[in-house]
Write a protein that holds these residues in place. Structure first.
Motif, mmCIF file in Angstrom:
data_model
loop_
_atom_site.group_PDB
_atom_site.id
_atom_site.type_symbol
_atom_site.label_atom_id
_atom_site.label_comp_id
_atom_site.label_asym_id
_atom_site.label_seq_id
_atom_site.Cartn_x
_atom_site.Cartn_y
_atom_site.Cartn_z
ATOM 1 N N PHE A 99 0.817 -1.211 0.000
ATOM 2 C CA PHE A 99 0.000 0.000 0.000
ATOM 3 C C PHE A 99 0.854 1.266 0.000
ATOM 4 C CE2 PHE A 99 -2.357 3.391 2.117
ATOM 5 C CZ PHE A 99 -3.529 3.409 1.378
ATOM 6 N N THR A 121 -3.252 -3.062 -3.706
ATOM 7 C CA THR A 121 -4.103 -2.545 -2.637
ATOM 8 C C THR A 121 -4.363 -1.049 -2.643
ATOM 9 O OG1 THR A 121 -2.512 -2.102 -0.835
ATOM 10 C CG2 THR A 121 -3.197 -4.386 -1.137
ATOM 11 N N TYR A 123 -5.547 2.770 -4.249
ATOM 12 C CA TYR A 123 -6.804 3.240 -4.844
ATOM 13 C C TYR A 123 -6.580 4.316 -5.900
ATOM 14 C CZ TYR A 123 -6.011 6.752 -1.221
ATOM 15 O OH TYR A 123 -5.448 7.700 -0.414
ATOM 16 N N THR A 131 -4.519 -0.991 -10.294
ATOM 17 C CA THR A 131 -4.434 -1.553 -8.947
ATOM 18 C C THR A 131 -5.041 -2.951 -8.935
ATOM 19 O OG1 THR A 131 -6.541 -0.528 -8.352
ATOM 20 C CG2 THR A 131 -4.542 0.684 -7.790
ATOM 21 N N LEU A 133 -6.232 -6.205 -5.937
ATOM 22 C CA LEU A 133 -6.441 -6.554 -4.532
ATOM 23 C C LEU A 133 -7.275 -7.817 -4.462
ATOM 24 C CD1 LEU A 133 -6.202 -5.819 -1.518
ATOM 25 C CD2 LEU A 133 -8.197 -4.357 -1.793
ATOM 26 N N ARG A 135 -9.877 -10.469 -2.462
ATOM 27 C CA ARG A 135 -11.105 -10.281 -1.683
ATOM 28 C C ARG A 135 -10.937 -10.896 -0.296
ATOM 29 N NH1 ARG A 135 -15.603 -11.524 -6.373
ATOM 30 N NH2 ARG A 135 -15.143 -9.650 -7.567
ATOM 31 N N SER A 136 -9.950 -10.450 0.423
ATOM 32 C CA SER A 136 -9.650 -11.026 1.739
ATOM 33 C C SER A 136 -10.789 -10.829 2.727
ATOM 34 C CB SER A 136 -8.350 -10.440 2.291
ATOM 35 O OG SER A 136 -8.435 -9.029 2.357
ATOM 36 N N TYR A 137 -11.630 -9.836 2.490
ATOM 37 C CA TYR A 137 -12.760 -9.605 3.385
ATOM 38 C C TYR A 137 -13.707 -10.803 3.422
ATOM 39 C CZ TYR A 137 -15.030 -8.405 -1.035
ATOM 40 O OH TYR A 137 -15.512 -8.434 -2.307
ATOM 41 N N PRO A 165 -7.075 1.370 4.221
ATOM 42 C CA PRO A 165 -8.419 0.955 3.794
ATOM 43 C C PRO A 165 -8.679 -0.545 3.804
ATOM 44 C CG PRO A 165 -7.677 2.766 2.432
ATOM 45 C CD PRO A 165 -6.508 2.384 3.308
ATOM 46 N N GLU A 166 -7.800 -1.357 3.191
ATOM 47 C CA GLU A 166 -8.148 -2.777 3.114
ATOM 48 C C GLU A 166 -8.058 -3.489 4.452
ATOM 49 O OE1 GLU A 166 -3.816 -2.856 1.780
ATOM 50 O OE2 GLU A 166 -5.532 -1.586 1.425
ATOM 51 N N ARG A 169 -11.262 -2.548 6.127
ATOM 52 C CA ARG A 169 -12.329 -3.300 5.447
ATOM 53 C C ARG A 169 -12.429 -4.719 6.000
ATOM 54 N NH1 ARG A 169 -10.743 -5.562 -0.197
ATOM 55 N NH2 ARG A 169 -9.509 -6.719 1.299
ATOM 56 N N ASP A 170 -11.275 -5.380 6.206
ATOM 57 C CA ASP A 170 -11.276 -6.745 6.721
ATOM 58 C C ASP A 170 -11.808 -6.799 8.153
ATOM 59 O OD1 ASP A 170 -10.257 -7.528 4.291
ATOM 60 O OD2 ASP A 170 -8.259 -8.046 5.051
#
Length: 197
Positions: A99, A121, A123, A131, A133, A135-137, A165-166, A169-170
């Motif tokens: 990031f 990761t 934006y 970019t 990333l 979908r680890s969420y 952010p990520e 998000r997680d």
């Protein structure tokens, strides 16, 4: 014997990875792909997985691609130097895998419009910078479900790297699962401010 152009193969690889590559080199030249890693390739985490991807590209494309990497590159001025050196070194495609490489990647990309950059990761994007990333969420949500079913105290501990952010998000994905499957449960976050520690 006539040599086949590798441009369709490279375009297919580019499309599969979700970006476009300027193919100005001759068909005899391998695509030069560089990777800038935040940690050591043996970290068994983020950098290790990127390295597995690099190895898969080599296995799949053989002599049609030439790859190189620099590991343990701190975010900031040193990252900019490493990214610029790769661009100067004739790389066609450069993956910057942290990031904190976002702004240095964009700065160097403006100076090398014929190089394609892929930043993990971030934006911010530009003409030659995209970019990517995972979908680890989704996995975090499953972890939140498991935590919701296992907790006896409704308190969940989470060790987090940086408040970017990520990562947030997680954490939010875990909280969403907790809210659904064990309302009133909460996460206690401890920030370690390190990618690997």
């Amino acid at each position: 014997m006539q040599k086949k152009s590798k441009k369709p193969l490279l375009r297919a690889l580019a499309a599969a990875l979700g970006f476009s590559v300027t193919l100005g080199a001759s068909a005899a030249d391998p695509l030069k792909v560089g990777f800038v890693y935040i940690g050591p390739i043996g970290d068994h985490g983020w950098t290790y997985q990127h390295e597995q991807g690099r190895q898969a590209v080599i296995k799949e494309l053989g002599d049609k691609v030439e790859t190189s990497y620099v590991e343990n590159v701190p975010e900031g001025a040193d990252a900019e130097r490493v990214i610029r050196n790769m661009a100067k070194g004739g790389f066609d495609l450069i993956f910057t895998t942290s990031f904190g490489y976002m702004n240095p990647t964009l700065k160097v990309a403006k100076q090398f419009p014929n190089v394609t950059f892929e930043h993990a990761t971030g934006y911010k994007q530009d003409k030659n910078t995209a970019t990517y990333l995972s979908r680890s969420y989704e996995g975090r949500y499953v972890g939140g479900f498991l935590a919701a079913k296992m907790t006896k105290t409704k308190k969940i501990g989470y060790v987090a790297s940086f408040p970017i952010p990520e990562v947030i998000r997680d954490i939010n994905a875990i909280q969403l699962a907790l809210d659904k499957y064990n309302p009133g449960s909460e996460i206690k976050v401890v920030w370690v401010n390190s990618w690997f520690d």
